[in-house]
Design a protein around this motif. Structure first.
Motif, PDB file in Angstrom:
ATOM      1  N   SER A  30       0.993  -1.203   0.071  1.00 24.78           N
ATOM      2  CA  SER A  30      -0.010   0.000  -0.052  1.00 24.78           C
ATOM      3  C   SER A  30       0.625   1.194   0.027  1.00 24.78           C
ATOM      4  O   SER A  30       0.254   2.253  -0.161  1.00 24.78           O
ATOM      5  N   TYR A  31       2.196   0.990   0.270  1.00 27.14           N
ATOM      6  CA  TYR A  31       3.079   2.384   0.252  1.00 27.14           C
ATOM      7  C   TYR A  31       3.155   2.832  -1.052  1.00 27.14           C
ATOM      8  O   TYR A  31       3.614   3.948  -1.232  1.00 27.14           O
ATOM      9  N   LEU A  32       3.147   2.042  -1.977  1.00 18.80           N
ATOM     10  CA  LEU A  32       3.345   2.448  -3.399  1.00 18.80           C
ATOM     11  C   LEU A  32       2.285   3.452  -3.817  1.00 18.80           C
ATOM     12  O   LEU A  32       2.407   4.337  -4.715  1.00 18.80           O
ATOM     13  N   LYS A  33       1.239   3.874  -3.248  1.00 18.35           N
ATOM     14  CA  LYS A  33      -0.030   4.529  -3.357  1.00 18.35           C
ATOM     15  C   LYS A  33       0.716   5.896  -3.090  1.00 18.35           C
ATOM     16  O   LYS A  33       0.476   7.077  -3.683  1.00 18.35           O
ATOM     17  N   TYR A  34       1.451   5.900  -2.073  1.00 23.36           N
ATOM     18  CA  TYR A  34       2.054   7.423  -1.575  1.00 23.36           C
ATOM     19  C   TYR A  34       3.345   7.841  -2.500  1.00 23.36           C
ATOM     20  O   TYR A  34       3.695   8.839  -2.163  1.00 23.36           O
ATOM     21  N   THR A  35       4.050   6.978  -3.093  1.00 17.18           N
ATOM     22  CA  THR A  35       5.337   7.264  -3.276  1.00 17.18           C
ATOM     23  C   THR A  35       5.258   8.260  -4.781  1.00 17.18           C
ATOM     24  O   THR A  35       6.318   9.241  -4.587  1.00 17.18           O
ATOM     25  N   PRO A  36       4.274   8.653  -5.530  1.00 18.01           N
ATOM     26  CA  PRO A  36       4.193   9.609  -6.429  1.00 18.01           C
ATOM     27  C   PRO A  36       4.184  11.028  -5.666  1.00 18.01           C
ATOM     28  O   PRO A  36       4.777  12.013  -6.264  1.00 18.01           O
ATOM     29  N   TYR A  37       3.787  11.113  -4.655  1.00 18.47           N
ATOM     30  CA  TYR A  37       3.898  12.337  -4.050  1.00 18.47           C
ATOM     31  C   TYR A  37       5.099  12.815  -3.545  1.00 18.47           C
ATOM     32  O   TYR A  37       5.269  14.040  -3.327  1.00 18.47           O
ATOM     33  N   ILE A  38       5.994  12.195  -3.594  1.00 24.11           N
ATOM     34  CA  ILE A  38       7.273  12.270  -3.025  1.00 24.11           C
ATOM     35  C   ILE A  38       7.860  13.226  -4.318  1.00 24.11           C
ATOM     36  O   ILE A  38       8.377  14.004  -3.946  1.00 24.11           O
ATOM     37  N   TYR A  39       7.481  12.598  -5.643  1.00 20.41           N
ATOM     38  CA  TYR A  39       7.776  13.603  -6.922  1.00 20.41           C
ATOM     39  C   TYR A  39       7.242  14.748  -6.714  1.00 20.41           C
ATOM     40  O   TYR A  39       7.912  15.954  -7.338  1.00 20.41           O
ATOM     41  N   LEU A  40       6.246  15.112  -6.142  1.00 17.18           N
ATOM     42  CA  LEU A  40       5.630  16.511  -6.187  1.00 17.18           C
ATOM     43  C   LEU A  40       5.924  17.075  -5.203  1.00 17.18           C
ATOM     44  O   LEU A  40       6.177  18.461  -5.375  1.00 17.18           O
ATOM     45  N   ILE A  41       6.717  16.480  -4.210  1.00 18.76           N
ATOM     46  CA  ILE A  41       7.264  17.513  -3.114  1.00 18.76           C
ATOM     47  C   ILE A  41       8.563  17.933  -3.600  1.00 18.76           C
ATOM     48  O   ILE A  41       9.006  19.195  -3.321  1.00 18.76           O
ATOM     49  N   PHE A  42       9.345  17.010  -4.506  1.00 15.09           N
ATOM     50  CA  PHE A  42      10.525  17.171  -4.904  1.00 15.09           C
ATOM     51  C   PHE A  42      10.217  18.307  -5.878  1.00 15.09           C
ATOM     52  O   PHE A  42      11.095  19.451  -5.954  1.00 15.09           O
ATOM     53  N   LEU A  68      18.423  24.871 -14.593  1.00 13.28           N
ATOM     54  CA  LEU A  68      18.394  23.329 -14.007  1.00 13.28           C
ATOM     55  C   LEU A  68      17.543  23.020 -12.943  1.00 13.28           C
ATOM     56  O   LEU A  68      16.764  21.971 -13.097  1.00 13.28           O
ATOM     57  N   SER A  69      17.266  23.829 -12.309  1.00  7.47           N
ATOM     58  CA  SER A  69      16.376  23.561 -11.011  1.00  7.47           C
ATOM     59  C   SER A  69      14.791  23.622 -11.722  1.00  7.47           C
ATOM     60  O   SER A  69      14.204  22.709 -11.377  1.00  7.47           O
ATOM     61  N   PHE A  70      14.545  24.227 -12.719  1.00 10.50           N
ATOM     62  CA  PHE A  70      13.195  24.445 -13.469  1.00 10.50           C
ATOM     63  C   PHE A  70      13.232  23.067 -14.233  1.00 10.50           C
ATOM     64  O   PHE A  70      12.151  22.558 -14.204  1.00 10.50           O
ATOM     65  N   ILE A  71      14.125  22.735 -14.829  1.00  7.43           N
ATOM     66  CA  ILE A  71      14.129  21.397 -15.518  1.00  7.43           C
ATOM     67  C   ILE A  71      13.786  20.392 -14.706  1.00  7.43           C
ATOM     68  O   ILE A  71      12.963  19.322 -14.997  1.00  7.43           O
ATOM     69  N   ILE A  72      14.538  20.057 -13.611  1.00  8.13           N
ATOM     70  CA  ILE A  72      14.231  19.145 -12.735  1.00  8.13           C
ATOM     71  C   ILE A  72      12.763  19.105 -11.980  1.00  8.13           C
ATOM     72  O   ILE A  72      12.218  18.175 -11.910  1.00  8.13           O
TER      73      ILE A  72
END
Length: 64
Positions: free
Chosen positions: A2-14, A35-39
């Motif tokens: 069930s933790y895989l449901k929450y991993t995409p939100y880590i990308y949003l935080i980054f 470079l920051s905007f591209i990432i």
């Protein structure tokens, strides 16, 4: 798993962090923020990609 449901939100935080980093570098006179905007763009793309992929995976598991 069930933790895989929450991993995409880590990308949003980054993505949010790198947008903040890019804006602060944009206000500084001697640094380049691109470079920051591209990432940040890549992280936001990965957020939506992972959500779509997780939905496909879940739908496939429901059918079988």
């Amino acid at each position: 798993m069930s933790y895989l449901k929450y991993t995409p939100y880590i990308y949003l935080i980054f993505g949010a962090y790198f947008i903040y980093d890019g804006v602060t570098k944009l206000n500084a006179a001697d640094s380049t923020p691109w470079l920051s905007f591209i990432i940040a763009g890549l992280a936001i793309f990965m957020f939506f990609f992972r959500l779509k992929f997780a939905k496909k995976f879940e739908d496939r598991n429901k059918k079988s």
